[in-house]
Design a protein around this motif. Sequence first.
Motif, short mmCIF file in Angstrom:
data_model
loop_
_atom_site.label_atom_id
_atom_site.label_comp_id
_atom_site.label_asym_id
_atom_site.label_seq_id
_atom_site.Cartn_x
_atom_site.Cartn_y
_atom_site.Cartn_z
N LEU A 1 0.84 -1.20 0.00
CA LEU A 1 0.00 0.00 0.00
C LEU A 1 0.87 1.25 0.00
N PRO A 2 0.45 2.31 -0.69
CA PRO A 2 1.28 3.51 -0.80
C PRO A 2 1.34 4.35 0.47
N ALA A 3 0.38 4.17 1.38
CA ALA A 3 0.34 4.98 2.61
C ALA A 3 -0.59 4.31 3.60
N ASP A 4 -0.72 4.91 4.78
CA ASP A 4 -1.52 4.35 5.86
C ASP A 4 -3.00 4.30 5.46
N PRO A 5 -3.59 3.10 5.32
CA PRO A 5 -5.00 3.01 4.94
C PRO A 5 -5.94 3.56 6.02
N GLY A 6 -5.45 3.64 7.25
CA GLY A 6 -6.28 4.17 8.32
C GLY A 6 -6.62 5.64 8.15
N GLU A 7 -5.94 6.32 7.23
CA GLU A 7 -6.22 7.73 6.96
C GLU A 7 -7.16 7.93 5.78
N LEU A 8 -7.72 6.85 5.27
CA LEU A 8 -8.73 6.97 4.21
C LEU A 8 -10.05 7.42 4.82
N HIS A 9 -10.80 8.23 4.08
CA HIS A 9 -12.12 8.64 4.54
C HIS A 9 -12.99 8.98 3.33
N LEU A 10 -14.29 9.06 3.56
CA LEU A 10 -15.25 9.30 2.48
C LEU A 10 -15.89 10.67 2.63
N CYS A 11 -16.10 11.33 1.50
CA CYS A 11 -16.86 12.60 1.46
C CYS A 11 -18.04 12.37 0.52
N ILE A 12 -19.24 12.32 1.07
CA ILE A 12 -20.44 12.01 0.30
C ILE A 12 -21.19 13.31 0.01
N SER A 13 -21.53 13.54 -1.27
CA SER A 13 -22.15 14.81 -1.63
C SER A 13 -23.20 14.63 -2.71
N TYR A 14 -24.16 15.56 -2.69
CA TYR A 14 -25.18 15.63 -3.73
C TYR A 14 -25.28 17.07 -4.19
N ALA A 15 -25.08 17.30 -5.47
CA ALA A 15 -25.15 18.65 -6.03
C ALA A 15 -26.50 18.85 -6.70
N ASP A 16 -27.28 19.79 -6.20
CA ASP A 16 -28.60 20.06 -6.75
C ASP A 16 -28.50 21.24 -7.72
N ASP A 17 -28.74 20.98 -9.00
CA ASP A 17 -28.66 22.03 -10.01
C ASP A 17 -29.92 22.90 -10.06
N LEU A 18 -30.90 22.57 -9.21
CA LEU A 18 -32.15 23.33 -9.13
C LEU A 18 -32.86 23.39 -10.49
N ARG A 19 -32.77 22.28 -11.21
CA ARG A 19 -33.46 22.20 -12.50
C ARG A 19 -34.91 21.79 -12.27
N ASP A 20 -35.81 22.55 -12.82
CA ASP A 20 -37.24 22.28 -12.65
C ASP A 20 -37.70 21.33 -13.75
N THR A 21 -37.18 20.10 -13.70
CA THR A 21 -37.54 19.09 -14.70
C THR A 21 -37.92 17.80 -13.99
N PRO A 22 -38.82 17.02 -14.57
CA PRO A 22 -39.27 15.78 -13.92
C PRO A 22 -38.13 14.80 -13.63
N ASP A 23 -37.16 14.69 -14.57
CA ASP A 23 -36.09 13.72 -14.35
C ASP A 23 -35.18 14.13 -13.19
N ALA A 24 -35.10 15.43 -12.90
CA ALA A 24 -34.29 15.88 -11.76
C ALA A 24 -34.90 15.42 -10.45
N ASP A 25 -36.22 15.26 -10.41
CA ASP A 25 -36.88 14.75 -9.21
C ASP A 25 -36.80 13.24 -9.12
N THR A 26 -36.53 12.60 -10.24
CA THR A 26 -36.49 11.13 -10.28
C THR A 26 -35.10 10.58 -9.99
N LEU A 27 -34.08 11.19 -10.59
CA LEU A 27 -32.71 10.70 -10.47
C LEU A 27 -31.85 11.66 -9.66
N GLU A 28 -31.25 11.16 -8.60
CA GLU A 28 -30.29 11.94 -7.81
C GLU A 28 -28.92 11.28 -7.93
N GLN A 29 -27.94 12.03 -8.38
CA GLN A 29 -26.58 11.50 -8.44
C GLN A 29 -25.84 11.87 -7.16
#
Length: 244
Positions: free
Chosen positions: A7-35
């Motif tokens: 391993l290239p470095a200490d795996p104990g320093e790995l962490h996750l950053c979870i995010s959702y970016a809302d483009d505020l698009r007023d379209t039906p598919d924007a309400d259906t699919l969230e990336q």
Amino acid sequence: MIESSSLPADPGELHLCISYADDLRDTPDADTLEQWDVAIRHRRRVHEARRCPSSPGECPSDDCPANVVDDVAVGSMTFYRVHLDRGCNAYVAMEELSEDLSEIAHVLLDPATGYYTDEAGELLAYSGSALLVMDRVTLDEGWRGHGLGVILAAEAIFRLMPGCRAVACSPGVSDLSANRLRERSEFDRVTTSIAEGWEKIGFLLYRDNVYLLSPTSLVLEEQRALLRREFVELGASWAAQARR
């Protein structure tokens, strides 16, 4: 103890950053699919010599003000929360967004209604109406081969699955940059290994390379506890070898 010397470095320093970016698009598919994007990051302490007040070789490294924390991306994951009860027809939305999502929609959803097919619905206990799709999991090459992808994906799924009736994925190789994967036998071996990793946390083959995980299954919770122990052991192994 788990082998971690490559391993290239200490795996104990790995962490996750979870995010959702809302483009505020007023379209039906924007309400259906969230990336939902999950950045896999690694913290490491870096000594910036130009900021060090001490002479070379005389720096008290632990307390030096030139020590800074460097937070770098070493991988990423992409998930989609698909809301079957709002916006547009989820089958159509998935089909239009990408070939990979279309593959999953064709297997799980009714094209006329956008809801789970009767066959899929009979397999899934009700724990919500949405569908969580694990679309991509990638790690930089140096971090591969130690089961970290499965460990980190299990954590992300656990955070994102509330309100979902199913978690789905279609195992495959997303990074074809390695020349060795151009050989069919090696490609098949790696693909099989990826599928076995997802099976480890409770995914089961449903049909046509689409795997399903039920949020009500105890397998994910049980395996998550085991994987967390493996993660701690991997970090301890790396630290022990670094001290040698």
